[in-house]
Design an enzyme around this catalytic site. Sequence first.
Site, PDB file in Angstrom:
ATOM      1  N   HIS A 175      32.112  46.357  53.342  1.00  0.00           N
ATOM      2  CA  HIS A 175      31.997  46.033  54.769  1.00  0.00           C
ATOM      3  C   HIS A 175      33.274  46.387  55.531  1.00  0.00           C
ATOM      4  O   HIS A 175      33.212  46.782  56.693  1.00  0.00           O
ATOM      5  CB  HIS A 175      31.587  44.567  54.950  1.00  0.00           C
ATOM      6  CG  HIS A 175      30.128  44.351  54.687  1.00  0.00           C
ATOM      7  ND1 HIS A 175      29.618  44.211  53.412  1.00  0.00           N
ATOM      8  CD2 HIS A 175      29.069  44.322  55.524  1.00  0.00           C
ATOM      9  CE1 HIS A 175      28.307  44.077  53.486  1.00  0.00           C
ATOM     10  NE2 HIS A 175      27.943  44.146  54.752  1.00  0.00           N
ATOM     11  N   HIS A 232      40.357  43.612  34.270  1.00  0.00           N
ATOM     12  CA  HIS A 232      39.282  42.625  34.130  1.00  0.00           C
ATOM     13  C   HIS A 232      38.498  42.824  32.839  1.00  0.00           C
ATOM     14  O   HIS A 232      38.110  41.863  32.191  1.00  0.00           O
ATOM     15  CB  HIS A 232      38.316  42.707  35.317  1.00  0.00           C
ATOM     16  CG  HIS A 232      38.752  41.864  36.475  1.00  0.00           C
ATOM     17  ND1 HIS A 232      39.119  40.541  36.337  1.00  0.00           N
ATOM     18  CD2 HIS A 232      38.897  42.148  37.782  1.00  0.00           C
ATOM     19  CE1 HIS A 232      39.456  40.054  37.513  1.00  0.00           C
ATOM     20  NE2 HIS A 232      39.335  41.016  38.413  1.00  0.00           N
ATOM     21  N   GLU A 246      33.480  35.990  38.897  1.00  0.00           N
ATOM     22  CA  GLU A 246      33.953  35.165  40.022  1.00  0.00           C
ATOM     23  C   GLU A 246      32.843  34.939  41.050  1.00  0.00           C
ATOM     24  O   GLU A 246      31.894  35.700  41.121  1.00  0.00           O
ATOM     25  CB  GLU A 246      35.118  35.884  40.735  1.00  0.00           C
ATOM     26  CG  GLU A 246      36.351  36.034  39.864  1.00  0.00           C
ATOM     27  CD  GLU A 246      37.414  36.915  40.503  1.00  0.00           C
ATOM     28  OE1 GLU A 246      37.395  37.098  41.737  1.00  0.00           O
ATOM     29  OE2 GLU A 246      38.253  37.432  39.747  1.00  0.00           O
ATOM     30  N   HIS A 303      32.081  41.763  38.522  1.00  0.00           N
ATOM     31  CA  HIS A 303      33.228  41.049  39.077  1.00  0.00           C
ATOM     32  C   HIS A 303      32.799  39.759  39.770  1.00  0.00           C
ATOM     33  O   HIS A 303      33.346  38.708  39.532  1.00  0.00           O
ATOM     34  CB  HIS A 303      33.980  41.959  40.060  1.00  0.00           C
ATOM     35  CG  HIS A 303      35.283  41.375  40.494  1.00  0.00           C
ATOM     36  ND1 HIS A 303      35.369  40.385  41.440  1.00  0.00           N
ATOM     37  CD2 HIS A 303      36.551  41.619  40.075  1.00  0.00           C
ATOM     38  CE1 HIS A 303      36.644  40.056  41.600  1.00  0.00           C
ATOM     39  NE2 HIS A 303      37.384  40.789  40.779  1.00  0.00           N
TER      40      HIS A 303
HETATM   41 CO    CO Z   1      39.398  40.721  40.493  1.00  0.00          CO
END
Ligand code: CO
Length: 302
Positions: free
Chosen positions: A124, A250, A211, A181
């Site tokens: 966005h 990650h 998350e 993620h």
């Molecule tokens: Co991250």
Amino acid sequence: MVWNTWVRWNGLCGLLAVVMVLCASSAWAKHADTPTKTGIVLALFGSSDPAVQSYVDAFADAVRQAHPDAVVTLAYTSARAREALRERKKPAPSVAEALASLPDKGVRRAVVQSLHVMPGREFHDMLRTGNALRGLPKGLQDIRVGYPLVGTPDTLGETAQALLESVPQRRKSDAVLFVGHGTEHVGGLAYPALQYALWEQDPNAFISVLEGVEGAERGVLSAEAALRHLKKSGVKKVYLAPLLNTAGVHMKEDIVGPEKDSWTNVLRKNGYDVVEVRRGLLESPAVREIFLKRINTALGEK
Ligand code: CO
């Protein structure tokens, strides 16, 4: 004398008019001769992991091959990733910088192709950047933004298929768990949409995120939810794969790897035989094909 002045004045005016027309037409000719090129900005989050850059660069080369007349550049939406790249003396423009550099290369229209998984905050922000830079004097007249991996509803099926093809070793009696993620952004709704599309093709394919779902009641997409689904499916073996286009820190610290609470260890503790799929999705030919399609769609938009 009066007549003479008038003639001279008239002649001067005529001459001026001719000069002006010539100037204008030569300026026009020069303008028309400049070919208008298309720019393609490949925008990814970026990673501080140097290993990621090799397949990102390889993908950029594939885009150059598919669009030999276009100016193709990479841009990074994470400030931290840009900093890490600059420390390694690599070019690391933001999307705004990459777009701003294009007019001097003869580019008048550009596509910013999102290399994100879903349309979250980064995506966005890119839309806003594109809107802000469109139509500036001597700038880009046309800026389009290509959808991320999970884009529009009509492409969910092919995206799910590409994901399944990105783990070719797996048998259908084994499970595959894709860990993304995650985000609190409304764009995170793309994850359950993708889960639905996966289940249409393969009941043993699951999605979870790192998350954005902490403390969520009834835990959709959470680790607990994934364990619940795995238990119900009755599988013994789980392919564990990052749902990340570029898998750096990650992947190594949260998904696969030796960390005590990595997904690998959580699954093993729960009795599963885990096969780690250590790759970013951009390494998968099927996923790269999806992104090449996204670029063509954005280029073809009216
Ligand atoms: Co991250």
